[in-house]
Design a protein around this motif. Structure first.
Motif, PDB file in Angstrom:
ATOM      1  N   GLY A 193       7.853   8.357  71.010  1.00  0.00           N
ATOM      2  CA  GLY A 193       7.677   8.342  72.467  1.00  0.00           C
ATOM      3  C   GLY A 193       8.955   8.426  73.281  1.00  0.00           C
ATOM      4  N   PHE A 194      10.064   8.905  72.661  1.00  0.00           N
ATOM      5  CA  PHE A 194      11.278   9.133  73.459  1.00  0.00           C
ATOM      6  C   PHE A 194      10.994  10.259  74.452  1.00  0.00           C
ATOM      7  CE2 PHE A 194      15.005   7.648  70.526  1.00  0.00           C
ATOM      8  CZ  PHE A 194      14.258   6.604  70.015  1.00  0.00           C
ATOM      9  N   ASP A 195      11.798  10.326  75.514  1.00  0.00           N
ATOM     10  CA  ASP A 195      11.602  11.386  76.509  1.00  0.00           C
ATOM     11  C   ASP A 195      12.071  12.745  75.984  1.00  0.00           C
ATOM     12  OD1 ASP A 195      10.694   9.916  79.043  1.00  0.00           O
ATOM     13  OD2 ASP A 195      12.335   8.688  78.274  1.00  0.00           O
ATOM     14  N   ALA A 196      13.106  12.735  75.171  1.00  0.00           N
ATOM     15  CA  ALA A 196      13.628  13.997  74.630  1.00  0.00           C
ATOM     16  C   ALA A 196      14.463  13.694  73.396  1.00  0.00           C
ATOM     17  CB  ALA A 196      14.503  14.708  75.675  1.00  0.00           C
ATOM     18  N   ALA A 197      14.683  14.739  72.595  1.00  0.00           N
ATOM     19  CA  ALA A 197      15.543  14.590  71.417  1.00  0.00           C
ATOM     20  C   ALA A 197      16.082  15.957  71.051  1.00  0.00           C
ATOM     21  CB  ALA A 197      14.744  14.003  70.248  1.00  0.00           C
ATOM     22  N   PHE A 198      17.189  15.978  70.291  1.00  0.00           N
ATOM     23  CA  PHE A 198      17.723  17.263  69.825  1.00  0.00           C
ATOM     24  C   PHE A 198      18.288  17.096  68.422  1.00  0.00           C
ATOM     25  CE2 PHE A 198      21.207  15.199  72.155  1.00  0.00           C
ATOM     26  CZ  PHE A 198      22.286  15.337  71.291  1.00  0.00           C
ATOM     27  N   GLY A 207      27.810  18.280  73.128  1.00  0.00           N
ATOM     28  CA  GLY A 207      28.064  18.099  74.560  1.00  0.00           C
ATOM     29  C   GLY A 207      27.070  18.884  75.407  1.00  0.00           C
ATOM     30  N   ALA A 208      26.831  20.141  75.035  1.00  0.00           N
ATOM     31  CA  ALA A 208      25.892  20.972  75.810  1.00  0.00           C
ATOM     32  C   ALA A 208      24.490  20.358  75.757  1.00  0.00           C
ATOM     33  CB  ALA A 208      25.883  22.395  75.262  1.00  0.00           C
ATOM     34  N   ALA A 209      24.104  19.840  74.590  1.00  0.00           N
ATOM     35  CA  ALA A 209      22.770  19.218  74.474  1.00  0.00           C
ATOM     36  C   ALA A 209      22.681  17.977  75.358  1.00  0.00           C
ATOM     37  CB  ALA A 209      22.491  18.859  73.019  1.00  0.00           C
ATOM     38  N   LEU A 210      23.756  17.194  75.388  1.00  0.00           N
ATOM     39  CA  LEU A 210      23.736  15.995  76.245  1.00  0.00           C
ATOM     40  C   LEU A 210      23.662  16.393  77.720  1.00  0.00           C
ATOM     41  CD1 LEU A 210      26.320  13.722  74.377  1.00  0.00           C
ATOM     42  CD2 LEU A 210      23.834  13.432  74.479  1.00  0.00           C
ATOM     43  N   ILE A 218      25.138   9.202  81.008  1.00  0.00           N
ATOM     44  CA  ILE A 218      24.642   8.234  80.020  1.00  0.00           C
ATOM     45  C   ILE A 218      25.047   6.815  80.442  1.00  0.00           C
ATOM     46  CG2 ILE A 218      24.877   7.485  77.605  1.00  0.00           C
ATOM     47  CD1 ILE A 218      25.367  10.532  76.976  1.00  0.00           C
ATOM     48  N   ASP A 219      24.051   5.959  80.573  1.00  0.00           N
ATOM     49  CA  ASP A 219      24.330   4.560  80.952  1.00  0.00           C
ATOM     50  C   ASP A 219      24.452   3.660  79.724  1.00  0.00           C
ATOM     51  OD1 ASP A 219      24.048   4.819  83.943  1.00  0.00           O
ATOM     52  OD2 ASP A 219      22.093   5.584  83.309  1.00  0.00           O
ATOM     53  N   ILE A 220      23.641   3.977  78.698  1.00  0.00           N
ATOM     54  CA  ILE A 220      23.700   3.187  77.453  1.00  0.00           C
ATOM     55  C   ILE A 220      23.796   4.172  76.294  1.00  0.00           C
ATOM     56  CG2 ILE A 220      22.459   1.578  75.940  1.00  0.00           C
ATOM     57  CD1 ILE A 220      20.882   0.703  78.458  1.00  0.00           C
ATOM     58  N   TYR A 221      24.767   3.968  75.440  1.00  0.00           N
ATOM     59  CA  TYR A 221      24.815   4.759  74.207  1.00  0.00           C
ATOM     60  C   TYR A 221      24.718   3.805  73.028  1.00  0.00           C
ATOM     61  CZ  TYR A 221      26.428   7.406  70.216  1.00  0.00           C
ATOM     62  OH  TYR A 221      26.509   7.971  68.952  1.00  0.00           O
ATOM     63  N   PHE A 222      23.631   3.904  72.265  1.00  0.00           N
ATOM     64  CA  PHE A 222      23.462   3.106  71.057  1.00  0.00           C
ATOM     65  C   PHE A 222      24.114   3.882  69.915  1.00  0.00           C
ATOM     66  CE2 PHE A 222      21.620   1.014  67.468  1.00  0.00           C
ATOM     67  CZ  PHE A 222      21.329  -0.268  67.887  1.00  0.00           C
ATOM     68  N   VAL A 225      26.590   6.715  64.801  1.00  0.00           N
ATOM     69  CA  VAL A 225      27.133   7.769  63.946  1.00  0.00           C
ATOM     70  C   VAL A 225      28.634   8.035  64.093  1.00  0.00           C
ATOM     71  CG1 VAL A 225      24.871   8.884  63.827  1.00  0.00           C
ATOM     72  CG2 VAL A 225      26.543   9.716  65.476  1.00  0.00           C
ATOM     73  N   GLY A 226      29.213   7.823  65.249  1.00  0.00           N
ATOM     74  CA  GLY A 226      30.650   8.085  65.433  1.00  0.00           C
ATOM     75  C   GLY A 226      30.975   9.568  65.485  1.00  0.00           C
ATOM     76  N   GLY A 227      32.252   9.883  65.237  1.00  0.00           N
ATOM     77  CA  GLY A 227      32.699  11.268  65.134  1.00  0.00           C
ATOM     78  C   GLY A 227      32.454  12.079  66.397  1.00  0.00           C
ATOM     79  N   GLU A 228      31.994  13.318  66.181  1.00  0.00           N
ATOM     80  CA  GLU A 228      31.806  14.287  67.271  1.00  0.00           C
ATOM     81  C   GLU A 228      30.814  13.787  68.323  1.00  0.00           C
ATOM     82  OE1 GLU A 228      30.508  17.979  65.516  1.00  0.00           O
ATOM     83  OE2 GLU A 228      30.212  18.892  67.495  1.00  0.00           O
ATOM     84  N   THR A 229      29.777  13.093  67.876  1.00  0.00           N
ATOM     85  CA  THR A 229      28.761  12.613  68.823  1.00  0.00           C
ATOM     86  C   THR A 229      29.379  11.601  69.783  1.00  0.00           C
ATOM     87  OG1 THR A 229      27.032  12.943  67.177  1.00  0.00           O
ATOM     88  CG2 THR A 229      26.494  11.484  69.006  1.00  0.00           C
ATOM     89  N   LEU A 230      30.142  10.667  69.241  1.00  0.00           N
ATOM     90  CA  LEU A 230      30.747   9.649  70.097  1.00  0.00           C
ATOM     91  C   LEU A 230      31.671  10.294  71.128  1.00  0.00           C
ATOM     92  CD1 LEU A 230      31.385   6.744  70.911  1.00  0.00           C
ATOM     93  CD2 LEU A 230      33.074   6.661  69.046  1.00  0.00           C
ATOM     94  N   GLU A 231      32.455  11.268  70.670  1.00  0.00           N
ATOM     95  CA  GLU A 231      33.390  11.908  71.594  1.00  0.00           C
ATOM     96  C   GLU A 231      32.640  12.631  72.717  1.00  0.00           C
ATOM     97  OE1 GLU A 231      37.361  12.691  69.583  1.00  0.00           O
ATOM     98  OE2 GLU A 231      36.660  14.681  70.156  1.00  0.00           O
ATOM     99  N   ALA A 232      31.561  13.306  72.358  1.00  0.00           N
ATOM    100  CA  ALA A 232      30.779  14.011  73.386  1.00  0.00           C
ATOM    101  C   ALA A 232      30.169  13.019  74.374  1.00  0.00           C
ATOM    102  CB  ALA A 232      29.685  14.840  72.714  1.00  0.00           C
ATOM    103  N   VAL A 233      29.728  11.885  73.874  1.00  0.00           N
ATOM    104  CA  VAL A 233      29.134  10.868  74.757  1.00  0.00           C
ATOM    105  C   VAL A 233      30.192  10.327  75.724  1.00  0.00           C
ATOM    106  CG1 VAL A 233      28.181   8.522  74.830  1.00  0.00           C
ATOM    107  CG2 VAL A 233      27.293  10.181  73.173  1.00  0.00           C
ATOM    108  N   LEU A 234      31.381  10.029  75.193  1.00  0.00           N
ATOM    109  CA  LEU A 234      32.409   9.389  76.039  1.00  0.00           C
ATOM    110  C   LEU A 234      32.804  10.276  77.223  1.00  0.00           C
ATOM    111  CD1 LEU A 234      34.709   7.598  73.426  1.00  0.00           C
ATOM    112  CD2 LEU A 234      32.945   6.607  74.888  1.00  0.00           C
ATOM    113  N   ASP A 235      32.607  11.585  77.085  1.00  0.00           N
ATOM    114  CA  ASP A 235      32.878  12.479  78.224  1.00  0.00           C
ATOM    115  C   ASP A 235      31.756  12.449  79.247  1.00  0.00           C
ATOM    116  OD1 ASP A 235      35.392  13.383  77.600  1.00  0.00           O
ATOM    117  OD2 ASP A 235      34.672  15.083  76.396  1.00  0.00           O
ATOM    118  N   ARG A 236      30.651  11.780  78.928  1.00  0.00           N
ATOM    119  CA  ARG A 236      29.475  11.831  79.812  1.00  0.00           C
ATOM    120  C   ARG A 236      28.955  10.449  80.210  1.00  0.00           C
ATOM    121  NH1 ARG A 236      30.183  15.963  76.632  1.00  0.00           N
ATOM    122  NH2 ARG A 236      29.796  18.026  77.531  1.00  0.00           N
TER     123      ARG A 236
END
Ligand SMILES: NC(=O)c1ccc[n+]([C@@H]2O[C@H](COP(=O)([O-])OP(=O)(O)OC[C@H]3O[C@@H](n4cnc5c(N)ncnc54)[C@H](OP(=O)(O)O)[C@@H]3O)[C@@H](O)[C@H]2O)c1
Length: 341
Positions: A193-198, A207-210, A218-222, A225-236
């Motif tokens: 029941g998430f609103d979206a996923a990729f 980054g483009a997907a986010l 992004i207000d909350i990032y759970f 995984v780290g790595g590329e995902t974390l870096e993309a999140v921190l920009d957003r």
């Protein structure tokens, strides 16, 4: 009666391989006064176990598994013989035992009784156990969700992420997840029941997907995984964002885990990024248990267990989970579960 046991014999260099383990047949131990002999039914496979195998600097504060001893793991089982007044033959129990067919809990160890009326007995080490509590601590205590905020969850179809996202949704957040296959992505949206996923493996960039799925930032990032995902999140991240750092599985095989280049965004945005270990929150367990059991039983929390049958498949089941072939919490069923009828 023969016991079969999996010993940890060699720290991996990089990904875990079967050579890290040795499978041995030994006699089933005789319980002495105070001891409980448990016939193990479900063995847990968890990513933190990779951290404990050494060869990586990524799991600060954790102790490595001792060499040439049985792999320690959470287990659900049934008391086969008891010389402890707190337990009787036939009781269902869970505890920190090991990857083996029979475990001896000396003096009763840390065994806890399972109440089968709370649902499948396997849940004691899954949704109503450590992974579920981890999700609640991360989302509610650190994430502090507010209605209308955007929560992004990585490894979102897994043991912890699947619950974290559902709790955030119930708190009124817009919830987006990422996972490593299209099947998992469908599951995250259609079943959880998430609103979206990729699918982070096939999008043009994370980054483009986010940008597409979290247009308000992004207000909350759970963080799982780290790595590329974390870096993309921190920009957003938005001003005042919260990042519960649950884990960083993409780095567990890496002797020099990557650090995000844009970590300065945390301070710049007045965000809170907090690593946590569930072992520091076990005092919540007694309050958590009825809270989560009620939500699982009335369907507010949907939970999937990915159960592999057969003790001899344990090592492959663990390695497969580290490589993403699990949908939900990975367990190994090593003997009959009599509650399944
Ligand atoms: N802080 C704590 O106390 C605590 C407690 C429990 C768990 N954890 C952490 O929580 C995270 C999730 O654990 P879990 O038990 O729920 O496991 P899980 O998500 O059920 O299984 C692990 C998943 O990680 C994903 N994965 C593997 N390699 C990856 C990579 N390179 N990049 C991105 N994803 C990758 C795979 O899914 P995909 O197909 O999506 O890649 C795999 O299915 C882990 O980091 C774990 O260490 C922390």
């Amino acid at each position: 009666m023969q016991n079969r046991r999996i010993f940890f014999v060699q720290p991996p260099k990089g990904p875990v391989t079967p050579a890290c383990y040795d499978v041995r047949d030994e006699p089933v131990p005789e319980p002495q006064d105070g001891d409980v002999l448990v016939r193990n039914i479900y063995l847990s496979c968890d990513p933190y176990m990779r951290g404990r195998m050494g060869g990586t600097a990524n799991y600060p504060g954790s102790r490595d598994f001792p060499l040439d001893e049985v792999v320690p793991a959470r287990v659900v089982g049934q008391v086969a013989e008891s010389r402890n007044p707190k337990f009787k033959k036939g009781d269902f129990v869970w505890g920190f035992l090991g990857w083996e067919l029979y475990s001896l809990a000396k003096g009763g160890g840390d065994l806890r009784m399972i109440d089968p009326s709370l649902g499948p007995i396997s849940h004691a080490i899954t949704v109503i156990g450590m992974p579920g509590l981890t999700a609640r601590v991360g989302i509610l205590d650190i994430g502090k969700p507010k209605p209308g905020e955007t929560a992004f969850i990585s490894a979102a179809s897994g043991a912890v992420g699947s619950v974290a996202g559902q709790i955030a949704k119930q708190e009124g957040c817009i919830v987006v997840g990422s996972a490593g296959s299209d099947r998992k992505v469908r599951h995250i949206v259609d079943v959880l029941g998430f609103d979206a996923a990729f699918n982070y493996k096939t999008v043009s960039s994370i980054g483009a997907a986010l940008d597409e799925y979290c247009p308000n930032g992004i207000d909350i990032y759970f963080e799982n995984v780290g790595g590329e995902t974390l870096e993309a999140v921190l920009d957003r991240i938005n001003q005042g964002a919260r990042i519960p750092v649950c884990g960083s599985i993409s780095q567990y095989d890496n002797p020099e885990p990557s650090k995000p280049k844009n970590i300065g965004n945390v301070e710049a945005k007045g965000a809170v990024m907090r690593k946590f270990s569930i072992y520091d929150h076990m005092d919540q367990y007694d309050d958590f248990l009825p809270w989560i059991a009620e939500r699982v039983m009335d369907g507010r929390i949907v939970y999937f267990e990915d159960i592999v049958d057969g003790f001899d498949n344990t090592i492959d089941a663990f390695i497969g989970m580290m490589n993403g072939d699990n949908l939900g919490k990975r367990l190994v069923r090593v003997s009959e579960d009599p509650t399944l009828g």
